[in-house]
Design an enzyme around this catalytic site. Structure first.
Site, PDB file in Angstrom:
ATOM      1  CB  ALA A 216      -0.985  11.718  22.494  1.00  0.00           C
TER       2      ALA A 216
ATOM      3  CG  ASP B  78      -1.821  -0.876   1.024  1.00  0.00           C
ATOM      4  OD1 ASP B  78      -2.018  -1.507   0.225  1.00  0.00           O
ATOM      5  OD2 ASP B  78      -2.420  -1.579   2.109  1.00  0.00           O
ATOM      6  N   GLY B  79       2.103   0.942   0.913  1.00  0.00           N
ATOM      7  CA  GLY B  79       3.180   1.929   0.706  1.00  0.00           C
ATOM      8  C   GLY B  79       2.892   2.930  -0.669  1.00  0.00           C
TER       9      GLY B  79
ATOM     10  NE  ARG C 218      -2.379  24.704  25.934  1.00  0.00           N
ATOM     11  CZ  ARG C 218      -3.300  25.301  25.703  1.00  0.00           C
ATOM     12  NH1 ARG C 218      -4.658  24.498  25.591  1.00  0.00           N
ATOM     13  NH2 ARG C 218      -3.281  26.527  26.099  1.00  0.00           N
TER      14      ARG C 218
ATOM     15  CG  ASN D  82      -3.054   5.836   3.687  1.00  0.00           C
ATOM     16  OD1 ASN D  82      -4.222   6.021   2.891  1.00  0.00           O
ATOM     17  ND2 ASN D  82      -2.044   5.992   3.772  1.00  0.00           N
ATOM     18  CD  GLU D  83      -1.812   8.741   6.772  1.00  0.00           C
ATOM     19  OE1 GLU D  83      -0.595   9.644   6.459  1.00  0.00           O
ATOM     20  OE2 GLU D  83      -2.398   7.711   7.054  1.00  0.00           O
TER      21      GLU D  83
ATOM     22  CG  ASP E 110       1.907  13.509  21.803  1.00  0.00           C
ATOM     23  OD1 ASP E 110       2.542  14.328  22.101  1.00  0.00           O
ATOM     24  OD2 ASP E 110       2.453  11.992  21.297  1.00  0.00           O
TER      25      ASP E 110
HETATM   26  P1  NAP Z   1       5.782   2.898   6.647  1.00  0.00           P
HETATM   27  O1  NAP Z   1       5.546   3.034   7.897  1.00  0.00           O
HETATM   28  O2  NAP Z   1       6.757   1.906   6.021  1.00  0.00           O
HETATM   29  O3  NAP Z   1       4.096   1.068   6.211  1.00  0.00           O
HETATM   30  C1  NAP Z   1       2.897   1.818   6.974  1.00  0.00           C
HETATM   31  C2  NAP Z   1       2.006   0.573   7.058  1.00  0.00           C
HETATM   32  O4  NAP Z   1       0.558   1.267   6.757  1.00  0.00           O
HETATM   33  C3  NAP Z   1       2.447  -0.752   6.265  1.00  0.00           C
HETATM   34  O5  NAP Z   1       2.085  -1.612   6.575  1.00  0.00           O
HETATM   35  C4  NAP Z   1       1.500  -0.732   4.727  1.00  0.00           C
HETATM   36  O6  NAP Z   1       1.033  -1.342   4.378  1.00  0.00           O
HETATM   37  C5  NAP Z   1      -0.001   0.933   5.534  1.00  0.00           C
HETATM   38  N1  NAP Z   1      -0.787   0.965   4.891  1.00  0.00           N
HETATM   39  C6  NAP Z   1      -0.696   2.026   4.713  1.00  0.00           C
HETATM   40  N2  NAP Z   1      -1.651   2.927   3.929  1.00  0.00           N
HETATM   41  C7  NAP Z   1      -2.690   1.667   4.364  1.00  0.00           C
HETATM   42  C8  NAP Z   1      -3.958   2.285   4.212  1.00  0.00           C
HETATM   43  N3  NAP Z   1      -5.023   2.890   3.947  1.00  0.00           N
HETATM   44  N4  NAP Z   1      -4.835   1.098   4.531  1.00  0.00           N
HETATM   45  C9  NAP Z   1      -4.421   0.089   5.672  1.00  0.00           C
HETATM   46  N5  NAP Z   1      -2.827   0.532   5.957  1.00  0.00           N
HETATM   47  C10 NAP Z   1      -2.343   0.999   5.349  1.00  0.00           C
HETATM   48  O7  NAP Z   1       4.842   3.597   5.957  1.00  0.00           O
HETATM   49  P2  NAP Z   1       4.426   3.598   3.942  1.00  0.00           P
HETATM   50  O8  NAP Z   1       4.745   2.787   3.625  1.00  0.00           O
HETATM   51  O9  NAP Z   1       5.474   4.773   3.789  1.00  0.00           O
HETATM   52  O10 NAP Z   1       3.321   4.555   4.822  1.00  0.00           O
HETATM   53  C11 NAP Z   1       3.332   5.214   4.729  1.00  0.00           C
HETATM   54  C12 NAP Z   1       1.709   5.715   5.599  1.00  0.00           C
HETATM   55  O11 NAP Z   1       2.415   5.062   7.379  1.00  0.00           O
HETATM   56  C13 NAP Z   1       1.007   6.301   6.150  1.00  0.00           C
HETATM   57  O12 NAP Z   1       0.298   7.103   6.067  1.00  0.00           O
HETATM   58  C14 NAP Z   1      -0.051   5.907   7.537  1.00  0.00           C
HETATM   59  O13 NAP Z   1      -0.852   6.185   7.717  1.00  0.00           O
HETATM   60  C15 NAP Z   1       1.145   4.488   8.003  1.00  0.00           C
HETATM   61  N6  NAP Z   1       1.874   4.963   9.241  1.00  0.00           N
HETATM   62  C16 NAP Z   1       1.175   4.549  10.303  1.00  0.00           C
HETATM   63  C17 NAP Z   1       1.219   5.298  11.600  1.00  0.00           C
HETATM   64  C18 NAP Z   1       0.082   4.070  12.536  1.00  0.00           C
HETATM   65  O14 NAP Z   1      -0.433   3.289  12.263  1.00  0.00           O
HETATM   66  N7  NAP Z   1       1.152   4.274  13.986  1.00  0.00           N
HETATM   67  C19 NAP Z   1       2.572   6.100  11.883  1.00  0.00           C
HETATM   68  C20 NAP Z   1       2.931   6.198  11.064  1.00  0.00           C
HETATM   69  C21 NAP Z   1       2.381   6.020   9.174  1.00  0.00           C
HETATM   70  P3  NAP Z   1       2.308  -1.516   3.277  1.00  0.00           P
HETATM   71  O15 NAP Z   1       3.225  -2.809   4.427  1.00  0.00           O
HETATM   72  O16 NAP Z   1       1.152  -3.062   2.286  1.00  0.00           O
HETATM   73  O17 NAP Z   1       2.825  -0.814   2.607  1.00  0.00           O
END
Ligand code: NAP
Length: 267
Positions: free
Chosen positions: A189, A45-46, A152, A126-127, A154
């Site tokens: 938070a 998804d990334g 106030r 995504n966001e 994170d």
């Molecule tokens: P990453 O940290 O390498 O991966 C974040 C995880 O989010 C991966 O497992 C990815 O799936 C999954 N993901 C991405 N889009 C999704 C969706 N729409 N629904 C469900 N899971 C999803 O970062 P990245 O690959 O560059 O992705 C960036 C995304 O990471 C951001 O958009 C944010 O949503 C997410 N993120 C989540 C957190 C958290 O949950 N605490 C914190 C920071 C960022 P794949 O393994 O298939 O790529």
């Protein structure tokens, strides 16, 4: 049919991209990095987030399809061993009722980031998150030009419906079906005590509403649009609303959202 493949860059994704190109050439598909009809994301998804941002300026005339190299994802509905079938579907006569793909469109979030040094526009799949680099953030949240709360904590996350299963879910936000044109504001938070108070619940706003987030102290902020990080020290405000554009996914077979949710989080 013109296509482009964007892969995650790891060995498996690179090999799959190569095999995709060979099969596509055999089927008469044209490789085109500038104006593809379909962008194929191979990875996770990334990787789809990267593909979306790479072709954002062609969003009205490009559709996306995802191949997942691990488990099935939220944006990637084809498995690595199904690439021959996918290529055949892409090469098929679109007027043939068995092969005619369905185009599914998902809402995006539009951002207008106002800094002392200028205005930036971004769109997220995504966001978007706004967090402090050093200490507690102080942010004023207005909804439809009315002061809603002083935050106030994170940070704040503003997600699309399809992004609601990503970071937003980790924050306790609701999962929203991507056919609903809305965006969601979730807290990261928040500080809640006798002095400071926020709503505490995620808020889901319809597409005719907007939200403005104002920076209310001198602070170094980390603004993240999907996977892209921006450091901002002179932020004035960010306006968030449902974008006019949508992302299009090409579906050659059903890929129900709630099945994806169940497979990802329960199975
Ligand atoms: P990453 O940290 O390498 O991966 C974040 C995880 O989010 C991966 O497992 C990815 O799936 C999954 N993901 C991405 N889009 C999704 C969706 N729409 N629904 C469900 N899971 C999803 O970062 P990245 O690959 O560059 O992705 C960036 C995304 O990471 C951001 O958009 C944010 O949503 C997410 N993120 C989540 C957190 C958290 O949950 N605490 C914190 C920071 C960022 P794949 O393994 O298939 O790529």
């Amino acid at each position: 049919m013109r296509y482009y493949v964007l892969d995650r860059g790891d060995q498996l994704s690179l090999e799959l991209a190569e095999s995709f190109h060979k099969l596509a050439a055999d089927q008469g598909l044209i490789r085109d990095a500038d104006s593809p009809d379909i962008v194929v994301s191979i990875g996770g998804d990334g990787t789809m987030l990267h593909a979306f941002h790479s072709f954002m300026d062609r969003i009205a005339s490009t559709a996306f399809v995802g191949v997942h190299t691990g488990h099935l994802g939220f944006y990637a509905d084809w498995k690595a061993d199904e690439i021959p079938e996918l290529v055949q579907m892409m090469a098929g006569d679109p007027e043939d009722s068995h092969l005619k793909p369905r185009i599914v469109q998902y809402p995006l979030v539009d951002l207008e980031i106002v800094k002392q040094s200028g205005v930036l526009k971004h769109v997220c799949l995504n966001e978007f998150t706004l967090k402090s680099v050093d200490g507690t953030v102080v942010l004023q949240v207005d909804i439809n030009d009315h002061m809603f709360e002083m935050f106030r904590g994170d940070g704040i996350c503003v997600s699309t419906p399809s992004g609601s299963t990503a970071y937003n879910k980790s924050l306790g936000g609701a999962m929203i079906h991507p056919s609903i044109e809305a965006f969601q504001i979730s807290e990261i938070a928040s500080i809640n005590n006798r002095v400071f108070r926020t709503m505490g619940s995620s808020l889901v706003l319809p597409n005719h509403h907007h939200c403005d987030i104002y920076s209310r102290k001198e602070q170094n902020l980390l603004l993240t649009v999907d996977h892209v990080n921006l450091r901002v020290s002179d932020l004035i405000s960010v306006r968030c609303k449902v974008a006019e554009q949508k992302i299009s996914f090409v579906r050659y077979r059903p890929f129900p959202f709630w099945t994806r949710v169940r497979n990802a989080f329960l199975d």
